[in-house]
Structure formats: C-alpha cells, structure tokens
Design an enzyme around this catalytic site. Structure first.
Site, PDB file in Angstrom:
ATOM      1  N   ASN A  10      10.046  -7.464  15.780  1.00 35.31           N
ATOM      2  CA  ASN A  10       9.041  -8.118  14.943  1.00 35.31           C
ATOM      3  C   ASN A  10       9.758  -8.811  13.783  1.00 35.31           C
ATOM      4  OD1 ASN A  10       6.935  -8.799  13.280  1.00 35.31           O
ATOM      5  ND2 ASN A  10       6.261  -6.688  12.894  1.00 35.31           N
ATOM      6  N   LYS A  12       8.553 -10.744  11.656  1.00 42.25           N
ATOM      7  CA  LYS A  12       7.687 -10.870  10.471  1.00 42.25           C
ATOM      8  C   LYS A  12       7.768 -12.293   9.890  1.00 42.25           C
ATOM      9  CE  LYS A  12       7.936  -5.956   9.841  1.00 42.25           C
ATOM     10  NZ  LYS A  12       7.891  -4.789   8.945  1.00 42.25           N
ATOM     11  N   HIS A  96      -0.999  -4.655  12.906  1.00 45.82           N
ATOM     12  CA  HIS A  96       0.176  -4.195  12.152  1.00 45.82           C
ATOM     13  C   HIS A  96      -0.268  -3.702  10.775  1.00 45.82           C
ATOM     14  CE1 HIS A  96       3.956  -4.137  10.024  1.00 45.82           C
ATOM     15  NE2 HIS A  96       4.532  -4.051  11.214  1.00 45.82           N
ATOM     16  N   GLU A  98       0.958  -4.022   7.939  1.00 46.84           N
ATOM     17  CA  GLU A  98       1.017  -5.002   6.846  1.00 46.84           C
ATOM     18  C   GLU A  98      -0.270  -5.806   6.787  1.00 46.84           C
ATOM     19  OE1 GLU A  98       4.833  -6.590   7.946  1.00 46.84           O
ATOM     20  OE2 GLU A  98       5.773  -4.760   7.166  1.00 46.84           O
ATOM     21  N   GLU A 166       3.439   3.456  14.090  1.00 46.84           N
ATOM     22  CA  GLU A 166       4.300   3.032  12.985  1.00 46.84           C
ATOM     23  C   GLU A 166       3.801   3.657  11.677  1.00 46.84           C
ATOM     24  OE1 GLU A 166       6.403  -0.907  13.897  1.00 46.84           O
ATOM     25  OE2 GLU A 166       4.402  -1.417  13.228  1.00 46.84           O
ATOM     26  N   GLY A 172      10.046  -0.558   6.773  1.00 48.62           N
ATOM     27  CA  GLY A 172      10.809  -1.322   5.788  1.00 48.62           C
ATOM     28  C   GLY A 172      11.366  -0.488   4.650  1.00 48.62           C
ATOM     29  N   SER A 212      11.755   1.589  10.390  1.00 48.35           N
ATOM     30  CA  SER A 212      13.161   1.803  10.038  1.00 48.35           C
ATOM     31  C   SER A 212      14.034   2.239  11.218  1.00 48.35           C
ATOM     32  CB  SER A 212      13.284   2.791   8.870  1.00 48.35           C
ATOM     33  OG  SER A 212      12.676   2.241   7.710  1.00 48.35           O
TER      34      SER A 212
END
Ligand code: PGA
Length: 253
Positions: A10, A12, A96, A98, A166, A172, A212
């Site tokens: 991904n 991003k 996701h 985010e 996730e 991240g 991560s």
C-alpha cells in the site's frame, strides 16, 4: 484448497512519477517465488495507476486504494468502481483505518463499498483493526467483529475478499504486533467467519496482517498458522518489500 499467501503493498499518498517508476523497476528485477506460491498486489495512488500498469511485471497485480460506494456520477473528487474496471484494475483496498479515522468512514459505509465493488467483479482487500484504546480496554475482538459483520451481512460470496487485520496502533508506528497478538486476532476472525458465515468461508478466506511489517519481522509473522500474508505500507516503498514477498516460502515447510 490451501490459502495462497498474499502480499499487498500500500503506497498510500506517496511518490512522484520518477519515484514510482523506480519502485516498479526494483519489483520487475526481483526474483520472487512463483505465482503458485504468492499473490503480489501493489497499490499506487490513483494518478499513477496507468503508468504502473504499463510498466509492472505481469505476475504482479494492481489495487486501487479506495473507490466510491455506488455508481459514478456527480461526486466531485471520487473515483468509481466502474472506472477501476474500465482501467483493468482488479483489486481495491477498502476500509483502511486511515480512511475510517481521518475521513470518518463508518463500518456501514465500508460495507456498502465492499458490496458495490464486488458486484462489479472487483476483488477487495477489506481492512479491519482496533485502536490502542480499544485494545487496552480489552475489546479488540468485538471491534473487528463489528467491522467484519458490516461486510458479512451484505455479501454472500467471499471468494474475492481478503481481510486485512491492521491494528491502528501498529500502522506507521514501527510498533508491530507480536506474532502471538496477530495470530490471536486472526484465529478469532476465522472463528467468527466459521460461526457467522460458514466453515467453508472460514477455511478459504485469506486473513492478512498489516502494521509495521518489514523485512526483519515478516518471517516470524508468516509462520503463524492463521496469518495468510501481509498488507505493507512504509516498507512497500523500499527494496525490502521483496524480502516480505519471499516470506511466503515459510508456508511451504
Ligand atoms: P505500515 O502501514 O506498514 O506503514 O505500518 C500498513 C498499512 O497501513 O497498510
């Protein structure tokens, strides 16, 4: 049927045309296990999809990072599932964290998106995961079950769905889930699928881990029985993504 190892990258909201071409060159030159062993999907920002598609090796596939939840039309700034189909993009990442967190996408909205994308023949990487507060208050399973339920109550065919677990606190942050933490939630999700959907769907649906993942920690995670692959963010922009793809061979032993 075994669950084929799945590695998604991904990217991003990163990259320039030059950087993206460089990543593709690295991927194209890499020696990785065959398509029988691992399915590799990279997810560039929308604007780079055509250039990546034109250059990427044929054994790797492309995913979009999002799409609109219904037919396209007067929705400024959105990209429709129809457009992805038109471009020959086979996969899309939906839900996701985010987007759930920063853009307030609800589980229901994500469920609608998954349903619509599947109805057009797209394959979906559906993301679920708890925040640190939710983990610390002991409701991880409950959170991922609610997120998965919003999808499960809308679809009947799971063959084109990969679930990405996730944990938000691992994304991240450099703070990867331990293999035991990942395995516990993956096994819990599989049991949920078994109890609420079917034994067959539970046995065949791939549940991948994200948060991560890097070249150093991927092998131990891949060794967990219910970890069927990875969704990789930061490390997917680097050559170590190749090592993560290669961790698929752990499953052969
Ligand atoms: P990360 O991101 O690997 O940079 O933690 C994972 C993801 O968000 O898919």
């Amino acid at each position: 049927m075994g669950r084929k190892f799945f590695v998604g990258g991904n990217w991003k909201c990163n990259g320039t045309t030059e950087e993206v071409k460089k990543i593709v060159t690295t991927l194209n030159e890499a020696e990785v296990p065959s398509e029988d062993v691992v399915e590799v999907v990279v997810s560039p920002p929308f604007v780079f999809i055509p250039v990546v598609k034109s250059l990427l090796r044929p054994d790797f596939q492309i995913a979009a990072q999002n799409c609109w939840f219904r037919k396209g039309g007067a929705f400024t700034g959105e990209i429709s599932a129809e457009m992805l189909v038109n471009l020959g993009v086979p996969w899309v990442i939906l839900g996701h964290s985010e987007r759930r967190q920063l853009l307030s996408e609800s589980s229901e909205f994500v469920g609608e998106k998954v349903t619509y994308a599947l109805s057009l023949g797209l394959k979906v990487i559906a993301c679920v995961g708890e925040t640190l507060e939710e983990r610390e208050s002991g409701c991880t399973m409950e959170v991922v079950a609610v997120q998965t339920k919003a999808i499960a109550e809308r679809i009947s065919d799971w063959s084109n769905v990969v679930i990405a677990y996730e944990p938000v606190w691992a994304i991240g942050t450099g703070k990867v889930a331990t293999p035991a933490q990942a395995q516990e939630v993956h096994a819990g999700l599989r049991k949920w699928l078994h109890d609420k959907v079917s034994a067959e769907v539970a046995a065949s649906t791939r549940i991948i881990y994200g948060g991560s993942v890097n070249g150093a920690n991927c092998k131990e995670l891949a060794g967990q029985p219910d970890v069927d692959g990875f969704l990789v963010g930061g490390a997917s922009l680097k050559p170590e993504f190749i090592d993560i793809i290669k961790s698929a061979t752990v499953k052969k032993n």
